[in-house]
Design a protein around this motif. Structure first.
Motif, mmCIF file in Angstrom:
data_model
loop_
_atom_site.group_PDB
_atom_site.id
_atom_site.type_symbol
_atom_site.label_atom_id
_atom_site.label_comp_id
_atom_site.label_asym_id
_atom_site.label_seq_id
_atom_site.Cartn_x
_atom_site.Cartn_y
_atom_site.Cartn_z
ATOM 1 N N SER A 52 63.232 -6.194 -21.535
ATOM 2 C CA SER A 52 62.049 -6.307 -22.381
ATOM 3 C C SER A 52 61.090 -5.161 -22.063
ATOM 4 C CB SER A 52 61.336 -7.638 -22.132
ATOM 5 O OG SER A 52 60.092 -7.655 -22.802
ATOM 6 N N GLY A 54 57.995 -5.316 -22.628
ATOM 7 C CA GLY A 54 56.685 -5.938 -22.459
ATOM 8 C C GLY A 54 56.183 -5.905 -21.033
ATOM 9 N N ARG A 56 55.479 -8.213 -19.028
ATOM 10 C CA ARG A 56 56.073 -9.219 -18.140
ATOM 11 C C ARG A 56 57.503 -8.881 -17.747
ATOM 12 N NH1 ARG A 56 54.415 -14.524 -21.563
ATOM 13 N NH2 ARG A 56 52.202 -14.079 -21.695
ATOM 14 N N ASP A 72 61.306 -11.020 -29.087
ATOM 15 C CA ASP A 72 61.394 -11.020 -27.625
ATOM 16 C C ASP A 72 60.957 -12.389 -27.099
ATOM 17 O OD1 ASP A 72 60.754 -10.774 -24.870
ATOM 18 O OD2 ASP A 72 60.286 -8.658 -25.098
ATOM 19 N N ILE A 74 60.130 -13.364 -24.096
ATOM 20 C CA ILE A 74 59.136 -13.344 -23.026
ATOM 21 C C ILE A 74 57.740 -13.032 -23.573
ATOM 22 C CG2 ILE A 74 58.478 -12.299 -20.821
ATOM 23 C CD1 ILE A 74 61.125 -13.832 -20.648
ATOM 24 N N CYS A 75 57.626 -11.956 -24.339
ATOM 25 C CA CYS A 75 56.313 -11.490 -24.813
ATOM 26 C C CYS A 75 56.027 -11.848 -26.261
ATOM 27 C CB CYS A 75 56.211 -9.976 -24.655
ATOM 28 S SG CYS A 75 56.319 -9.448 -22.956
ATOM 29 N N ASP A 76 57.019 -12.393 -26.966
ATOM 30 C CA ASP A 76 56.880 -12.709 -28.381
ATOM 31 C C ASP A 76 56.603 -11.445 -29.197
ATOM 32 O OD1 ASP A 76 57.098 -14.521 -30.485
ATOM 33 O OD2 ASP A 76 54.928 -14.790 -30.587
ATOM 34 N N TRP A 77 57.179 -10.335 -28.740
ATOM 35 C CA TRP A 77 57.076 -9.086 -29.480
ATOM 36 C C TRP A 77 58.220 -8.999 -30.466
ATOM 37 C CZ3 TRP A 77 55.845 -4.572 -25.585
ATOM 38 C CH2 TRP A 77 54.564 -4.754 -25.065
ATOM 39 N N ASP A 90 51.907 -4.144 -31.195
ATOM 40 C CA ASP A 90 52.370 -3.816 -29.847
ATOM 41 C C ASP A 90 53.107 -2.484 -29.873
ATOM 42 O OD1 ASP A 90 51.502 -6.374 -28.665
ATOM 43 O OD2 ASP A 90 53.028 -7.210 -29.993
#
Length: 120
Positions: A52, A54, A56, A72, A74-77, A90
Motif C-alpha cells: 500500500s 498509504g 499506514r 485499498d 488499509i487506507c481506503d484509497w 490522495d
C-alpha cells in the motif's frame, strides 16, 4: 509472443485465467517479490506490487476491485489497476507489472525484484 519467447524475456507463468477470481486479489510470489494479481469483471488481469502506498503501509491484495479501480483495504484509497496511480485527492504510486495471456495461461513479468541481488 509464444510461451517460450515470454519465458526467455523474463516472464513467469502464474496460472490459468480461471485461477484468478473476479474482483478479488490473489497473492503471487516471484522470488522475493510479492505481487497482488487482480481480475476485473470484464476479464482483464492486472498485477501490482503488494504494498500500500498509504501512510499506514500494509498490503493491497485484500482490496476490492470495482471497474478498473482497486480500493485499498488499509487506507481506503482508490488505486488505478492499469497504472498503479492513487486517485485524487490522495497521492501515491504502486508498481505495476506487465501481464500477458497466451492460450488461457497468465504470464507475469519481468519482475526486477525477483532477480538475485549482486554485491557491489
Amino acid at each position: 509472443m509464444t510461451k517460450s519467447e515470454l519465458e526467455a524475456s523474463g516472464y513467469y507463468r502464474i496460472g490459468a485465467v480461471g485461477d484468478f477470481p473476479e474482483r478479488m486479489g490473489r497473492l503471487v510470489h516471484i522470488g522475493a517479490a510479492e505481487i497482488a494479481v487482480f481480475k476485473t469483471s470484464e476479464g482483464a488481469i492486472h498485477a501490482l506490487a503488494n504494498r500500500s502506498p498509504g501512510p499506514r503501509g500494509g498490503t493491497i491484495v485484500d482490496g476490492i476491485v470495482s471497474g478498473d479501480v482497486l480500493y485499498d483495504p488499509i487506507c481506503d484509497w482508490r488505486i488505478g489497476l492499469a497504472d498503479g496511480a492513487v486517485r485524487a485527492p490522495d497521492r501515491g504510486q504502486v508498481a505495476v507489472y506487465p501481464v500477458r495471456i497466451v492460450d488461457d495461461e497468465v504470464y507475469l513479468g519481468p519482475v526486477p525484484e525477483a532477480r538475485p541481488q549482486t554485491e557491489a
